[in-house]
Design a protein around this motif. Structure first.
Motif, mmCIF file in Angstrom:
data_model
loop_
_atom_site.group_PDB
_atom_site.id
_atom_site.type_symbol
_atom_site.label_atom_id
_atom_site.label_comp_id
_atom_site.label_asym_id
_atom_site.label_seq_id
_atom_site.Cartn_x
_atom_site.Cartn_y
_atom_site.Cartn_z
ATOM 1 N N LEU A 26 0.890 -1.445 -0.040
ATOM 2 C CA LEU A 26 -0.016 0.027 -0.307
ATOM 3 C C LEU A 26 0.721 1.117 0.127
ATOM 4 C CD1 LEU A 26 -2.817 -0.750 2.372
ATOM 5 C CD2 LEU A 26 -3.331 -0.560 -0.015
ATOM 6 N N VAL A 68 -2.122 2.570 -3.650
ATOM 7 C CA VAL A 68 -4.374 2.637 -3.172
ATOM 8 C C VAL A 68 -4.138 1.158 -4.087
ATOM 9 C CG1 VAL A 68 -4.769 3.102 -5.183
ATOM 10 C CG2 VAL A 68 -6.518 2.776 -3.422
ATOM 11 N N ILE A 89 -5.063 0.689 8.471
ATOM 12 C CA ILE A 89 -5.242 0.365 7.010
ATOM 13 C C ILE A 89 -6.373 1.986 6.948
ATOM 14 C CG2 ILE A 89 -3.985 -0.843 5.892
ATOM 15 C CD1 ILE A 89 -6.418 -2.685 5.415
ATOM 16 N N TRP A 149 -7.704 0.273 -1.110
ATOM 17 C CA TRP A 149 -7.354 0.776 0.318
ATOM 18 C C TRP A 149 -6.436 1.056 0.826
ATOM 19 C CZ3 TRP A 149 -9.746 -1.216 4.687
ATOM 20 C CH2 TRP A 149 -10.500 -2.763 4.625
ATOM 21 N N VAL A 150 -5.496 2.234 1.027
ATOM 22 C CA VAL A 150 -5.291 3.138 1.555
ATOM 23 C C VAL A 150 -4.510 2.859 2.711
ATOM 24 C CG1 VAL A 150 -5.561 4.394 -0.146
ATOM 25 C CG2 VAL A 150 -6.058 5.005 2.158
#
Length: 293
Positions: free
Chosen positions: A40, A45, A77, A92-93
């Motif tokens: 990540l 992303v 996250i 997701w980041v």
């Protein structure tokens, strides 16, 4: 918030709430979790589907979703879904604590990562989101292709940030890939094209690849993935005069990559309509002084 605890030597030490969180996380974060967090950070992303295919191969996506939700509850996250899109997976980041773990694992101070939560969350609204996700998809497809081919190996994939660090004087590719197959080695640069740049601007990149080839005395081989057959034809015609013995350009479409995978015969040289595999491209380019097998 701080709390005071007795050490084994009888002296007192102060532990911050943040420090306590790191201690609590230590037995809970697995090696695979660390790879997810590192990915990540490296790729900005990723969707649930990407993470499932990269890190949970051979299992149902429910297992990946459960683990990601757990990492979310741990505060490692964060997630979003782009506005106006229905039935899309979570995007997701990294969260700040996740970034701190990435820094610790890499022997860096958190500030050295250049991580900013506001910038990360702003990618939900960025016009570059499609480009970032497309590039991650290329990585996933290359990873899957290497798994499916017994004689192939994805040796290395460097992101845009690492490419800029290594070759920024000459080029700024989207990614670098080292691919081994059937005894052949291929080092290539990826350019993931979404059609947002005019072809004249794309063509100007080729000067940097030529300079890098002259300086390194190694071939600069560039893979362009574009959004349509028409764009492929136009780009091939535009770049036909930029290829040489030391600069190779190969193009394909996003659809071909997704349907067949990057290792298959989806690539065409800009001066031909014939489709090539990655191993075929490797055999066409041999660095000076390197014996062909």
């Amino acid at each position: 918030m701080r709390r005071t605890e007795k050490s084994v030597l009888g002296s007192t030490v102060e532990r911050t709430e943040y420090g306590s969180a790191l201690v609590w996380l230590a037995p809970r974060v697995t090696p695979r979790d660390r790879k997810i967090l590192a990915g990540l950070y490296d790729h900005h992303v990723m969707t649930t589907h990407h993470i499932h295919r990269l890190h949970f191969p051979g299992t149902g996506d429910r297992r990946a979703r459960r683990r990601l939700l757990l990492l979310h509850r741990y505060g490692l996250i964060d997630r979003f879904r782009p506005f106006g899109r229905v039935r899309v997976p979570d995007h997701w980041v990294l969260a700040p604590t996740g970034a701190a773990l990435v820094a610790e694992h890499r022997g860096m101070e958190p500030g050295e990562l250049g991580f900013r939560q506001d910038r990360v969350l702003a990618w939900a609204h960025s016009g570059r989101l499609g480009h970032m996700l497309g590039l991650v998809e290329a990585l996933v497809l290359a990873t899957e292709a290497a798994r499916d081919l017994p004689t192939a190996q994805l040796v290395r994939w460097d992101n845009e940030r690492e490419c800029a660090r290594r070759w920024g004087r000459h080029i700024r590719p989207d990614a670098y890939m080292c691919w081994h197959q059937d005894g052949a080695e291929l080092d290539v640069f990826w350019e993931y094209d979404t059609g947002s740049e005019p072809l004249t601007k794309v063509q100007r990149k080729m000067g940097g690849y030529a300079r890098l080839a002259r300086e390194s005395r190694l071939p600069s081989i560039v893979l362009f993935a574009v959004h349509s057959d028409q764009r492929e034809d136009h780009l091939a015609a535009k770049l036909a005069d930029d290829v040489s013995d030391m600069v190779g350009v190969y193009v394909t479409t996003h659809a071909r990559l997704g349907a067949q995978g990057p290792a298959e015969a989806v690539w065409r040289a800009v001066d031909s309509l014939d489709r090539l595999r990655l191993v075929d491209i490797a055999c066409r380019h041999t660095a000076p002084g390197q014996d062909e097998e």
